[in-house]
Design an enzyme around this catalytic site. Structure first.
Site, PDB file in Angstrom:
ATOM      1  N   ASN A 119       0.824  -1.214   0.000  1.00 26.31           N
ATOM      2  CA  ASN A 119       0.000   0.000   0.000  1.00 26.31           C
ATOM      3  C   ASN A 119       0.866   1.275   0.000  1.00 26.31           C
ATOM      4  O   ASN A 119       2.061   1.205  -0.257  1.00 26.31           O
ATOM      5  CB  ASN A 119      -1.022  -0.001   1.138  1.00 26.31           C
ATOM      6  CG  ASN A 119      -2.355   0.585   0.678  1.00 26.31           C
ATOM      7  OD1 ASN A 119      -2.394   1.649   0.057  1.00 26.31           O
ATOM      8  ND2 ASN A 119      -3.433  -0.119   0.944  1.00 26.31           N
ATOM      9  N   ARG A 120       0.248   2.414   0.284  1.00 26.05           N
ATOM     10  CA  ARG A 120       0.890   3.705   0.029  1.00 26.05           C
ATOM     11  C   ARG A 120       1.558   4.313   1.253  1.00 26.05           C
ATOM     12  O   ARG A 120       1.062   4.164   2.376  1.00 26.05           O
ATOM     13  CB  ARG A 120      -0.157   4.702  -0.501  1.00 26.05           C
ATOM     14  CG  ARG A 120      -0.654   4.316  -1.864  1.00 26.05           C
ATOM     15  CD  ARG A 120      -1.786   5.204  -2.357  1.00 26.05           C
ATOM     16  NE  ARG A 120      -2.141   4.839  -3.725  1.00 26.05           N
ATOM     17  CZ  ARG A 120      -2.902   3.782  -4.048  1.00 26.05           C
ATOM     18  NH1 ARG A 120      -3.407   3.010  -3.102  1.00 26.05           N
ATOM     19  NH2 ARG A 120      -3.145   3.509  -5.308  1.00 26.05           N
ATOM     20  N   HIS A 145       3.372  -0.067  -2.761  1.00 24.81           N
ATOM     21  CA  HIS A 145       3.712  -1.494  -2.843  1.00 24.81           C
ATOM     22  C   HIS A 145       5.215  -1.781  -2.917  1.00 24.81           C
ATOM     23  O   HIS A 145       5.660  -2.607  -3.731  1.00 24.81           O
ATOM     24  CB  HIS A 145       2.998  -2.129  -4.030  1.00 24.81           C
ATOM     25  CG  HIS A 145       1.499  -2.207  -3.879  1.00 24.81           C
ATOM     26  ND1 HIS A 145       0.862  -2.204  -2.665  1.00 24.81           N
ATOM     27  CD2 HIS A 145       0.508  -2.297  -4.816  1.00 24.81           C
ATOM     28  CE1 HIS A 145      -0.451  -2.287  -2.846  1.00 24.81           C
ATOM     29  NE2 HIS A 145      -0.694  -2.330  -4.132  1.00 24.81           N
ATOM     30  N   HIS A 218      -1.502  -9.960  -3.294  1.00 25.12           N
ATOM     31  CA  HIS A 218      -2.308  -9.109  -4.174  1.00 25.12           C
ATOM     32  C   HIS A 218      -3.076  -9.925  -5.225  1.00 25.12           C
ATOM     33  O   HIS A 218      -3.206  -9.494  -6.379  1.00 25.12           O
ATOM     34  CB  HIS A 218      -1.409  -8.076  -4.839  1.00 25.12           C
ATOM     35  CG  HIS A 218      -2.094  -6.800  -5.209  1.00 25.12           C
ATOM     36  ND1 HIS A 218      -3.104  -6.742  -6.150  1.00 25.12           N
ATOM     37  CD2 HIS A 218      -1.916  -5.536  -4.775  1.00 25.12           C
ATOM     38  CE1 HIS A 218      -3.496  -5.481  -6.272  1.00 25.12           C
ATOM     39  NE2 HIS A 218      -2.796  -4.729  -5.454  1.00 25.12           N
ATOM     40  N   ASP A 291     -11.324   1.194  -3.399  1.00 29.43           N
ATOM     41  CA  ASP A 291      -9.867   1.043  -3.311  1.00 29.43           C
ATOM     42  C   ASP A 291      -9.467   1.629  -1.964  1.00 29.43           C
ATOM     43  O   ASP A 291      -8.737   2.607  -1.882  1.00 29.43           O
ATOM     44  CB  ASP A 291      -9.196   1.785  -4.485  1.00 29.43           C
ATOM     45  CG  ASP A 291      -7.723   1.417  -4.637  1.00 29.43           C
ATOM     46  OD1 ASP A 291      -7.243   0.626  -3.807  1.00 29.43           O
ATOM     47  OD2 ASP A 291      -7.084   1.925  -5.567  1.00 29.43           O
ATOM     48  N   GLN A 330      -7.356  -4.067   2.448  1.00 29.90           N
ATOM     49  CA  GLN A 330      -7.626  -3.200   1.314  1.00 29.90           C
ATOM     50  C   GLN A 330      -8.590  -3.975   0.426  1.00 29.90           C
ATOM     51  O   GLN A 330      -8.337  -5.132   0.086  1.00 29.90           O
ATOM     52  CB  GLN A 330      -6.320  -2.900   0.550  1.00 29.90           C
ATOM     53  CG  GLN A 330      -6.473  -1.945  -0.618  1.00 29.90           C
ATOM     54  CD  GLN A 330      -6.435  -0.474  -0.205  1.00 29.90           C
ATOM     55  OE1 GLN A 330      -6.214  -0.168   0.968  1.00 29.90           O
ATOM     56  NE2 GLN A 330      -6.663   0.432  -1.136  1.00 29.90           N
ATOM     57  N   GLU A 358      -6.665  -7.492   0.200  1.00 24.95           N
ATOM     58  CA  GLU A 358      -5.255  -7.454   0.609  1.00 24.95           C
ATOM     59  C   GLU A 358      -5.214  -7.187   2.107  1.00 24.95           C
ATOM     60  O   GLU A 358      -5.346  -6.049   2.539  1.00 24.95           O
ATOM     61  CB  GLU A 358      -4.529  -6.346  -0.139  1.00 24.95           C
ATOM     62  CG  GLU A 358      -4.686  -6.388  -1.647  1.00 24.95           C
ATOM     63  CD  GLU A 358      -4.462  -5.011  -2.289  1.00 24.95           C
ATOM     64  OE1 GLU A 358      -3.445  -4.374  -2.013  1.00 24.95           O
ATOM     65  OE2 GLU A 358      -5.328  -4.571  -3.062  1.00 24.95           O
TER      66      GLU A 358
HETATM   67  C1  GLA Z   1      -3.596  -1.553  -4.916  1.00 28.12           C
HETATM   68  C2  GLA Z   1      -3.904  -0.123  -4.872  1.00 28.12           C
HETATM   69  C3  GLA Z   1      -4.624   0.275  -6.109  1.00 28.12           C
HETATM   70  C4  GLA Z   1      -3.860  -0.121  -7.332  1.00 28.12           C
HETATM   71  C5  GLA Z   1      -3.598  -1.593  -7.288  1.00 28.12           C
HETATM   72  C6  GLA Z   1      -2.732  -2.039  -8.416  1.00 28.12           C
HETATM   73  O1  GLA Z   1      -4.570  -2.347  -4.469  1.00 28.12           O
HETATM   74  O2  GLA Z   1      -4.610   0.277  -3.729  1.00 28.12           O
HETATM   75  O3  GLA Z   1      -4.817   1.664  -6.112  1.00 28.12           O
HETATM   76  O4  GLA Z   1      -2.648   0.577  -7.392  1.00 28.12           O
HETATM   77  O5  GLA Z   1      -2.965  -1.943  -6.095  1.00 28.12           O
HETATM   78  O6  GLA Z   1      -3.159  -1.586  -9.645  1.00 28.12           O
END
Ligand code: GLA
Length: 394
Positions: A119-120, A145, A218, A291, A330, A358
């Protein structure tokens, strides 16, 4: 002369019937029906080669129910998961490519292990023990990721484990400074295909310097079997009273928001498609659908795996249940798929042709004081497990 009586003929008839049904049980029929095999197994075959010529392998795990999961040592990717529907048809329920080349060229993390931080992380920056670390910004201004070459793009060392059930152990040493993260991180991921048709994923990691870790898988599921369309008809129940609202770059604002009455409320099962286009909802607009991170309701028994979600595809009857030790999941509905990726069997993966659950810690935790910590210290062991369990509703 003695003539056999009618009981005798009846007896012979029954024996013949039994023989015929036994022999038909051992064959695979044209419509992919497979009957139970006697043994579980794990086999290895070459999947392709890395650009430097190193061989990449595919491990096929099969249980006695004839469920089959294929996993590559490249990225720890689950490439195939063959599972029965309500008519006994065995079909693939995950998105991916037919060959290694697809994964090497470009992949939206199909089936892969994601790390060091799934994730971010906002602006690819975080502070640990007073030191600021800079990571790649590979998702607009944010880090996503694990960076440019995350755990989904490395070759893991695979060993098959001597066990009653098919078990594959993948190991990887992520060096100090790799993708900007501190500390040598020794990671192990163990996949085991259980007799109850669940795939268990056990993650473990240790470090020699304080670092951050958030590992997940994932996999994109499509329970229709061999991807017959989008996943909007799939019905999902998500065990979460709260989710994490995000800003327009998908970084959590820090708030935990109640799902009650909104498009994010999956406490009672409902089709994924029901609220996914509710563009009145700013969060749906930011995510282009779902998302987001759902905060899992804590389990009553402390040590138990927590229930995450149940997903039912009503036509095939396939049911996926997810359990985890992680505090969140997620839920991503393949909003960025746009039909340009041609996946297995030549199928174009269009928008919302797959969904991911996820399991993980909250996104951007290193920058958010109120989120559960993702810090791992040298004297600690990171240990977590997730289970994806398949069954069929008749
Ligand atoms: C994750 C992110 C999404 C996207 C996917 C891959 O789940 O949260 O925004 O980037 O991976 O495409």
């Amino acid at each position: 002369m003695l003539y056999p009586n009618s009981n005798y003929f009846y007896f012979i008839f029954c024996i013949l019937l039994i023989l015929v049904s036994i022999s038909s049980c051992q064959t695979q029929t044209a419509n992919n029906k497979v009957q139970k095999s006697e043994q579980n197994s794990i086999t290895k075959s070459e999947f392709g080669k890395m650009p430097d010529g190193t061989s990449v392998y595919l491990y096929t795990l099969r249980n006695t129910q004839n469920m089959e999961v294929r996993i590559s040592d490249y990225g720890g990717i689950i490439t195939h998961w063959i599972a029965p529907d309500n008519k006994g048809r065995y079909e693939d329920i995950v998105l991916g490519y037919d060959s290694l080349d697809g994964y090497l060229k470009a992949t939206p993390y199909f089936g892969a292990i994601v790390g060091r931080y799934g994730n971010r992380i906002s602006k690819g920056k975080f502070i640990l023990d007073g030191q600021t670390y800079h990571l790649a910004t590979n998702n607009g201004e944010n880090h996503l990721h694990g960076g440019l070459r995350g755990f989904d793009k490395v070759l893991w060392t695979a060993t098959t484990v001597d066990s009653e059930i098919p078990t594959l152990k993948l190991s990887y040493l992520s060096k100090d400074g790799e993708e900007g993260y501190p500390g040598n991180l020794q990671v192990e991921v163990i996949y085991s295909l259980q007799e109850d048709n669940s795939l268990k994923i056990d993650y473990q990691a240790t470090t020699d310097k304080t670092t951050i870790v958030n590992l997940t898988n994932h996999t994109y599921f499509n329970l229709s079997g061999d991807v017959k369309g989008d996943i909007l008809n799939h019905e999902i129940t998500l065990n979460a009273d709260y989710f994490l609202p995000v800003d327009s770059t998908l970084i959590p604002t820090g708030e935990l928001k109640s799902v009650k009455g909104s498009a994010f409320d999956f406490l009672q099962n409902k089709p994924i498609g029901k609220g996914i286009n509710d563009t009145e909802n700013e969060q749906i607009r930011y995510g282009k659908g779902y998302d987001h991170s759902w905060v899992l309701n804590p389990s009553k028994e402390k040590s138990a795996m927590n229930f995450v979600a149940t997903v039912l595809e009503p036509i095939s009857g396939r049911v996926l249940e997810v359990f985890t030790m992680e505090p969140a999941t997620q839920f991503y509905t393949g909003n960025f798929l746009d039909g340009t990726i041609i996946g297995k069997k030549g199928i174009a993966y269009k928008k919302r042709y797959g969904f991911c659950l996820e399991t993980q810690h909250y996104p951007d935790s290193p920058n958010q004081k109120n989120f559960p910590s993702t810090v791992l210290k040298p004297n600690e062991v990171y240990k977590t497990s997730t289970i994806y369990k398949l069954s069929v509703k008749q």
